[in-house]
Design a protein around this motif. Structure first.
Motif, PDB file in Angstrom:
ATOM      1  N   ARG A   1      54.817  25.056  28.399  1.00 12.20           N
ATOM      2  CA  ARG A   1      54.864  26.235  27.545  1.00 12.20           C
ATOM      3  C   ARG A   1      53.806  27.264  27.946  1.00 12.20           C
ATOM      4  O   ARG A   1      54.039  28.468  27.916  1.00 12.20           O
ATOM      5  CB  ARG A   1      54.663  25.829  26.079  1.00 12.20           C
ATOM      6  CG  ARG A   1      55.994  25.753  25.343  1.00 12.20           C
ATOM      7  CD  ARG A   1      55.767  25.381  23.911  1.00 12.20           C
ATOM      8  NE  ARG A   1      55.585  23.947  23.758  1.00 12.20           N
ATOM      9  CZ  ARG A   1      54.928  23.383  22.748  1.00 12.20           C
ATOM     10  NH1 ARG A   1      54.391  24.115  21.829  1.00 12.20           N
ATOM     11  NH2 ARG A   1      54.832  22.075  22.670  1.00 12.20           N
TER      12      ARG A   1
ATOM     13  N   ILE B   1      55.090  29.082  30.921  1.00 12.15           N
ATOM     14  CA  ILE B   1      56.163  30.001  30.531  1.00 12.15           C
ATOM     15  C   ILE B   1      55.563  31.222  29.845  1.00 12.15           C
ATOM     16  O   ILE B   1      55.985  32.359  30.063  1.00 12.15           O
ATOM     17  CB  ILE B   1      57.187  29.280  29.636  1.00 12.15           C
ATOM     18  CG1 ILE B   1      57.984  28.275  30.469  1.00 12.15           C
ATOM     19  CG2 ILE B   1      58.125  30.266  28.970  1.00 12.15           C
ATOM     20  CD1 ILE B   1      58.795  27.283  29.669  1.00 12.15           C
ATOM     21  N   GLY B   2      54.528  30.968  29.025  1.00 12.38           N
ATOM     22  CA  GLY B   2      53.833  32.070  28.363  1.00 12.38           C
ATOM     23  C   GLY B   2      53.193  33.040  29.358  1.00 12.38           C
ATOM     24  O   GLY B   2      53.066  34.225  29.099  1.00 12.38           O
ATOM     25  N   ARG B   3      52.803  32.494  30.492  1.00 12.20           N
ATOM     26  CA  ARG B   3      52.229  33.338  31.552  1.00 12.20           C
ATOM     27  C   ARG B   3      53.314  33.991  32.401  1.00 12.20           C
ATOM     28  O   ARG B   3      53.017  34.683  33.365  1.00 12.20           O
ATOM     29  CB  ARG B   3      51.356  32.501  32.484  1.00 12.20           C
ATOM     30  CG  ARG B   3      50.070  31.997  31.872  1.00 12.20           C
ATOM     31  CD  ARG B   3      49.372  31.106  32.879  1.00 12.20           C
ATOM     32  NE  ARG B   3      48.117  30.562  32.372  1.00 12.20           N
ATOM     33  CZ  ARG B   3      47.338  29.724  33.058  1.00 12.20           C
ATOM     34  NH1 ARG B   3      47.692  29.341  34.266  1.00 12.20           N
ATOM     35  NH2 ARG B   3      46.235  29.263  32.541  1.00 12.20           N
ATOM     36  N   GLY B   4      54.570  33.666  32.084  1.00 11.48           N
ATOM     37  CA  GLY B   4      55.662  34.234  32.865  1.00 11.48           C
ATOM     38  C   GLY B   4      55.917  33.504  34.161  1.00 11.48           C
ATOM     39  O   GLY B   4      56.497  34.047  35.096  1.00 11.48           O
ATOM     40  N   LEU B   5      55.500  32.237  34.206  1.00 10.26           N
ATOM     41  CA  LEU B   5      55.700  31.453  35.424  1.00 10.26           C
ATOM     42  C   LEU B   5      56.670  30.315  35.167  1.00 10.26           C
ATOM     43  O   LEU B   5      56.678  29.722  34.086  1.00 10.26           O
ATOM     44  CB  LEU B   5      54.361  30.869  35.903  1.00 10.26           C
ATOM     45  CG  LEU B   5      53.309  31.876  36.352  1.00 10.26           C
ATOM     46  CD1 LEU B   5      51.987  31.178  36.610  1.00 10.26           C
ATOM     47  CD2 LEU B   5      53.763  32.613  37.602  1.00 10.26           C
ATOM     48  N   ASP B   6      57.468  30.021  36.156  1.00 16.36           N
ATOM     49  CA  ASP B   6      58.374  28.879  36.092  1.00 16.36           C
ATOM     50  C   ASP B   6      57.544  27.609  36.254  1.00 16.36           C
ATOM     51  O   ASP B   6      56.848  27.445  37.254  1.00 16.36           O
ATOM     52  CB  ASP B   6      59.410  28.989  37.215  1.00 16.36           C
ATOM     53  CG  ASP B   6      60.466  27.891  37.127  1.00 16.36           C
ATOM     54  OD1 ASP B   6      60.094  26.719  36.901  1.00 16.36           O
ATOM     55  OD2 ASP B   6      61.650  28.207  37.282  1.00 16.36           O
TER      56      ASP B   6
ATOM     57  N   ARG C   1      56.440  30.016  40.177  1.00 16.34           N
ATOM     58  CA  ARG C   1      56.705  31.386  40.608  1.00 16.34           C
ATOM     59  C   ARG C   1      57.117  32.190  39.384  1.00 16.34           C
ATOM     60  O   ARG C   1      57.505  31.620  38.374  1.00 16.34           O
ATOM     61  CB  ARG C   1      57.810  31.398  41.672  1.00 16.34           C
ATOM     62  CG  ARG C   1      57.496  30.468  42.832  1.00 16.34           C
ATOM     63  CD  ARG C   1      58.560  30.541  43.885  1.00 16.34           C
ATOM     64  NE  ARG C   1      58.421  31.715  44.719  1.00 16.34           N
ATOM     65  CZ  ARG C   1      59.407  32.229  45.430  1.00 16.34           C
ATOM     66  NH1 ARG C   1      60.598  31.715  45.394  1.00 16.34           N
ATOM     67  NH2 ARG C   1      59.196  33.280  46.191  1.00 16.34           N
ATOM     68  N   PRO C   2      57.049  33.499  39.480  1.00 16.24           N
ATOM     69  CA  PRO C   2      57.389  34.321  38.319  1.00 16.24           C
ATOM     70  C   PRO C   2      58.793  34.016  37.806  1.00 16.24           C
ATOM     71  O   PRO C   2      59.721  33.839  38.589  1.00 16.24           O
ATOM     72  CB  PRO C   2      57.296  35.749  38.858  1.00 16.24           C
ATOM     73  CG  PRO C   2      56.367  35.666  40.004  1.00 16.24           C
ATOM     74  CD  PRO C   2      56.589  34.312  40.623  1.00 16.24           C
ATOM     75  N   LEU C   3      58.914  33.965  36.481  1.00 16.66           N
ATOM     76  CA  LEU C   3      60.211  33.648  35.884  1.00 16.66           C
ATOM     77  C   LEU C   3      61.242  34.712  36.181  1.00 16.66           C
ATOM     78  O   LEU C   3      62.430  34.427  36.276  1.00 16.66           O
ATOM     79  CB  LEU C   3      60.061  33.507  34.363  1.00 16.66           C
ATOM     80  CG  LEU C   3      59.534  32.173  33.871  1.00 16.66           C
ATOM     81  CD1 LEU C   3      59.196  32.250  32.397  1.00 16.66           C
ATOM     82  CD2 LEU C   3      60.544  31.076  34.134  1.00 16.66           C
ATOM     83  N   ASN C   4      60.805  35.963  36.304  1.00 16.49           N
ATOM     84  CA  ASN C   4      61.768  37.032  36.544  1.00 16.49           C
ATOM     85  C   ASN C   4      62.116  37.182  38.016  1.00 16.49           C
ATOM     86  O   ASN C   4      62.751  38.144  38.405  1.00 16.49           O
ATOM     87  CB  ASN C   4      61.241  38.363  35.994  1.00 16.49           C
ATOM     88  CG  ASN C   4      59.920  38.720  36.618  1.00 16.49           C
ATOM     89  OD1 ASN C   4      59.440  38.019  37.514  1.00 16.49           O
ATOM     90  ND2 ASN C   4      59.317  39.804  36.153  1.00 16.49           N
TER      91      ASN C   4
END
Length: 293
Positions: free
Chosen positions: A114, A117-122, A127-130
């Motif tokens: 979590r 994910i909160g940091r925007g990482l997979d 790596r970045p979620l986006n």
DNA sequence: AATTCCTACAACCGCCGACGA
DNA sequence: TTCGTCGGCGGTTGTAGGAAT
């Protein structure tokens, strides 16, 4: 013909351990030490499977276990090690004294996932979620190590955005782009692969040149004889590392974890300034000061 | 106060590699 | 070389306890 069960299941207890069972196990191991788990239950007077005894001892009863919440430092170390090793919980646990693989695995699944994910990482790829959808089937750094040529000299490894570089004595490291084509069974013809790799390399270069996201992680084996608490580990010392050869990529990966390792991680937006513990050479950050693990 | 939902974590299961006969 | 045993590992499940409704 199937495998015989590890123990006679008809007469074994399952579920939560009682205080009495714990005490029997502790007393037995204190008296006889850790030995043959298969015969231990009978010898200790426990109606438990040997595996169950081993788990109970390793994960809960061992006297050297650290109790209590994970510290922020432990969090970050777990994240770094996971980015290198993937779900190799036992190897990760080996770098965290007093913590068990089971504990770290649970903690990862309940907290760190979590957090990332909160940091925007997979959480799996770091790596970045986006990032593009095609990177979803990315290759873990350990898989990249496994995919590398055998008997690889492992003087220094630099992981960059999922790619991996092996730097031995050459100041310029060859960038090996990640293969995002998904499963290893998927193949394209060679020219397509070359084009793809070239494109990936160019994209990577553009990101570097534009000072975009910096997800670099450097790791190197500490030269033998170098005190791990040393305030400075000059790069020249690294260069003098005798090349080490390993029988298998897995052995090389294990050596990274088993030995003193210098880690340096850069997360966030790129800046040309390296942290205090590393220095940048030819665009690649290298650690200067080994981490006291 | 009762019920449902969620979280954390202990424990189990099945697979794999190492090793010895 | 083959087979059986064992220890170890990672994934998954079960459940206790707390939070929310």
């Amino acid at each position: 013909m199937g495998r015989s069960p590890c123990c006679e299941k008809a007469h074994t207890n399952k579920g939560a351990w009682t205080k009495e069972e714990d005490q029997r196990l502790i007393n037995y191991i204190r008296a006889h030490g850790e030995g043959c788990w298969r015969s231990l239950p009978k010898a200790a007077g426990l109606l438990r499977c040997g595996k169950s005894c081993r788990l109970r001892w390793i994960n809960y009863l061992r006297p050297d276990l650290k109790r209590g919440n994970f510290t922020d430092e432990e969090d970050e170390l777990i994240i770094k090690l996971h980015s290198l090793l993937g779900n190799k919980w036992s190897l990760i646990a080996g770098r965290l004294p007093g913590r068990t693989d089971n504990e770290i695995k649970n903690y990862w699944n309940t907290h760190i996932k979590r957090k990332l994910i909160g940091r925007g990482l997979d959480p799996q790829t770091h790596r970045p979620l986006n990032a593009d959808a095609e990177t979803a089937t990315s290759t873990s750094p350990l898989e990249l190590i496994n995919a590398s040529p055998p008997s690889l000299p492992l003087a220094e490894i630099t992981l960059i955005n999922g790619g991996i570089n092996y730097n031995n004595d050459k100041p310029t490291a060859e960038f090996k782009p990640r293969t995002d084509s998904g499963s290893s069974g998927v193949t394209t013809d060679e020219t397509q692969q070359q084009q793809q790799q070239q494109q990936q390399q160019e994209t990577y270069q553009q990101h570097r040149d534009n000072d975009e996201l910096n997800l670099e992680l450097s790791i190197g084996l500490v030269p033998s004889g170098t005190p791990t608490s040393s305030a400075n580990c000059a790069e020249s010392e690294l260069r003098q590392l005798p090349l080490q050869f390993f029988a298998s990529p897995a052995a090389a990966a294990a050596a990274v974890v088993a030995g003193p390792v210098g880690l340096c991680c850069h997360l966030g937006f790129q800046s040309r300034q390296a942290c205090g513990s590393c220095q940048s050479t030819n665009g690649f950050y290298r650690y200067q000061r080994p981490l006291d693990l």
